[in-house]
Design an enzyme around this catalytic site. Structure first.
Site: not given
Length: 462
Positions: A358, A373, A379
């Site tokens: 990612y 999250h 985040h």
């Protein structure tokens, strides 16, 4: 009728294409009644049975139902009883008794496939969710790890729709409407109430499941994008009619009802539908066919631009749950921090990784793993990603993100987390460390330029 590119299933499954279509399919010629839904005598001596996914009086554009023409009706079974053994790790009522809330960023390492024989039903476990299946509002996020095909039984989810994203191992899914082969990199929706069985042709399998209560998935509105783009309706595939007639003494229907499992016996396979028509139907989609849109000048677009399907809430523009993907694509924005920005969100975000890496996490986020999250929890990119990005500065050329497929289940409802998910040995207790290394680049003398020098700032540090 269409087969997906790269499908090596031979004659195992055939498909019809389209999203929300009124399909029709028959495994024997003339099995579909031609002039009415419920004739006194159906062709071949079949029974007519309707399955309704919405209230009878739902607006026509939202109404979902199908007519099934089957050898025996689904009502032909013994009474349901609580399944033995039970299943302690499925939740559909999220409250203080079943789950807890935390604003802490959470990440899980990939789960191991169990050693003991475990099918999809027993390998399914809830991570988090919100709301109530009884109140018909909310969602649940599950994961599964299995190594055994379902034998002599079928599963039925009376609580909501399953959206399944396999990460490892193909799923061969038999439904009342026909068969579906679903590979990693694809997703499948099994609507509320349909009976299905999952075989594992590759052995060990794991993946992710989103379940929505009281609504169904639909394509997002395209707005100013126009008439084309994102997930094309023609790329969604529905099964064609297939049936079996053989005698199956002791066949078990396992029904998930209020998060509990119940079982009932019958002496025939539920996959005895010879013909069907309607718009309430299982379907699958190959994520690599998604047509992404992206920034072509400056700034990073919001992730909503990558929405494949949405389950809407009662509030316009606010999702009960969105299914968003991060597929291969080009990054070309100028003067821009290209990875996802640092963010606090009124929505809650559960992420999974099907394959590859990612772009916002250089380490630790692995295929088969997950992160959560929750509402207003900060985040964003980890330290390595941030430092590598600013080190390239304006020298960054257009680049193509390839060999990756991440996704996100995003919801307006705040999730509560199941105790076994919080206590799992797969919890990454050091997740927070990926941001601790972020250092201050602030200077009272100005702002850093590309060559490392500073220009005067109008702000004062006094």
């Amino acid at each position: 009728m269409e087969k997906p590119a790269g499908d090596d299933s031979g004659l195992w499954a055939e498909y019809q294409s389209g999203f929300g279509n009124h399909f029709s399919s028959e495994a024997l010629p003339g099995a579909l009644p031609t002039e009415q839904n419920n004739p006194l005598l159906c062709p071949y001596g079949l029974y007519a049975e309707q399955i309704s996914g919405t209230a009878f009086t739902a607006p026509r554009k939202q109404n979902q139902r199908s007519w099934l023409y089957r050898i025996k009706p689904s009502v032909t079974h013994e009474p349901f009883h609580p399944r033995v053994p039970g299943h302690k790790h499925l939740v559909s009522e999220f409250n203080q008794l079943t789950s807890s809330a935390t604003p802490t960023q959470l990440r899980w390492k990939p789960a191991d496939v169990p050693d003991a024989p475990t099918d999809f039903i027993d390998g399914l476990y809830t991570i988090c969710g919100a709301g109530s299946s009884f109140l018909r509002h909310g969602y649940a996020i599950h994961m599964y790890a299995a190594n055994k095909s379902m034998e002599g039984c079928a599963f039925c989810n009376a609580d909501g729709d399953f959206l399944i994203v396999p990460q490892k191992g193909r799923l061969l899914i038999t439904t009342e409407c026909g068969k579906l082969q679903v590979s990693p990199g694809e997703m499948v929706v099994l609507p509320q109430g349909f009976r299905f069985a999952i075989n594992l042709p590759d052995g060990p399998s794991r993946g992710y499941v989103a379940e929505v209560f009281g609504t169904h998935f639909q394509l997002p509105e395209l707005g100013p994008i126009g008439a084309n783009g994102l997930a094309s309706p023609r790329d969604f595939l529905a099964p064609t009619a297939w049936f079996e007639e053989s005698f199956h003494p002791g066949y078990t229907i396992v029904q998930k009802f209020g998060g509990q499992l119940f079982a009932a016996k019958q002496n025939f396979s539920p996959f005895n539908v010879v013909a069907w028509h309607g718009n309430y139907v299982p379907y699958k989609y190959d994520l690599i066919k998604f047509c992404p849109y992206n920034t072509v000048l400056v700034d990073h677009g919001d992730p909503s631009i990558n929405t494949v399907l949405t389950a809407p809430s009662d509030k316009l523009g606010v999702a009960l749950l969105d299914f968003v993907i991060f597929p291969p694509r080009w990054l070309v924005a100028e003067h821009t921090f290209r990875p996802p920005y640092y963010h606090r969100n009124c929505m809650s975000e559960f992420m999974g990784l099907i394959y590859g890496t990612y772009e916002a996490k250089a380490d630790g986020f692995l295929p088969g793993g997950a992160s959560l999250h929750s509402c207003m929890t900060p985040h964003g990119p980890d330290t390595k990603t941030y430092e590598a990005t600013i080190a390239r500065a304006e020298d960054a050329e257009p680049c193509r993100i390839s060999g990756t497929m991440a996704f996100m289940f995003e919801s307006s409802l705040v999730p509560r987390i199941c105790p076994w998910a919080l206590e799992s040995p797969n919890v990454d207790a050091d997740y927070y460390q990926c941001w601790i290394g972020l250092k201050s680049h602030f200077s009272c003398n100005g702002r850093p330029e590309v060559n490392g020098s500073f220009t005067p700032s109008s702000a004062s540090c006094d």
